[in-house]
Write a protein that holds these residues in place. Structure first.
Motif, PDB file in Angstrom:
ATOM      1  N   THR A   2       1.165   0.140   3.419  1.00 57.35           N
ATOM      2  CA  THR A   2       0.347  -0.601   2.469  1.00 57.35           C
ATOM      3  C   THR A   2      -0.401   0.382   1.587  1.00 57.35           C
ATOM      4  OG1 THR A   2       0.055  -2.331   4.109  1.00 57.35           O
ATOM      5  CG2 THR A   2      -1.461  -2.322   2.257  1.00 57.35           C
ATOM      6  N   ASP A   4      -3.240   2.006  -0.898  1.00 58.10           N
ATOM      7  CA  ASP A   4      -4.692   1.863  -0.938  1.00 58.10           C
ATOM      8  C   ASP A   4      -5.046   0.876  -2.042  1.00 58.10           C
ATOM      9  OD1 ASP A   4      -5.555   3.283  -3.494  1.00 58.10           O
ATOM     10  OD2 ASP A   4      -4.443   4.896  -2.503  1.00 58.10           O
ATOM     11  N   ARG A   8      -2.892  -0.241  -5.351  1.00 66.85           N
ATOM     12  CA  ARG A   8      -2.409  -1.629  -5.398  1.00 66.85           C
ATOM     13  C   ARG A   8      -2.813  -2.277  -6.719  1.00 66.85           C
ATOM     14  NH1 ARG A   8      -4.014  -6.785  -4.408  1.00 66.85           N
ATOM     15  NH2 ARG A   8      -2.550  -8.125  -3.335  1.00 66.85           N
TER      16      ARG A   8
END
Length: 181
Positions: A2, A4, A8
């Protein structure tokens, strides 16, 4: 993995520009949306290859461009509607002048050689510098400048634009033909 939150947000902020570029390349909204989705998936799966501090948009545009060209090479032998008879029956004539101007612009843009169209879209419509566009296309800065210049003159000729007064009211047309946004 995922990303940071800042990365994003940067990825999400790039989506409209990526989508506009993909639509310009493919000419089809659905196909463009698929290209953008594939671009984001590929970017996320290769996030470890992205060098922080470099231009994320240029990296994403390069991924999208490479995906488009790979897909184009795979599909260039496919023939769905060779004479365009089916597609011509699906056309709906626009009712507003601006829509007609946009369609004329789009048709003229489609008549440009692919390398000129790509350079013009990157510099004129997407706001990349000549240097960034050269990196995305993998060529020299002078080559990009030449392609953009030739594309602008060809577009002006195709659209019968002789003077700045002939330009449409939208900023995209002005940016493509004048080099200002």
């Amino acid at each position: 993995m995922t990303p940071d939150p800042a990365l994003r947000e940067a990825l999400l902020a790039a989506v409209p520009s990526l989508r506009a570029f993909a639509i310009s390349l493919s000419g089809q909204v659905d196909r463009a949306d698929d290209l953008v989705q594939d671009t984001l998936l590929r970017a996320l799966s290769n996030l470890h290859r992205f060098e922080r501090g470099t231009n994320l948009n240029a990296w994403l545009f390069t991924i999208l461009r490479n995906l488009f060209h790979s897909e184009y090479r795979k599909r260039r032998r496919e023939v769905e509607d060779p004479e365009g008879s089916y597609a011509s029956r699906l056309k709906v004539q626009p009712e507003q002048g601006a829509r007609l101007d946009f369609e004329d612009f789009r048709n003229a843009l489609a008549k440009l050689p692919p390398d000129q169209r790509e350079a013009l879209l990157l510099v004129g419509a997407s706001g990349f510098s000549y240097e960034e566009a050269a990196n995305i296309c993998g060529c020299a800065v002078g080559t990009i400048k030449s392609r953009v210049n030739r594309a602008r003159f060809r577009l002006a000729s195709l659209l019968n634009v002789d003077d700045v007064e002939d330009l449409g009211p939208d900023s995209m047309t002005r940016a493509a033909l004048q080099g200002t946004g």
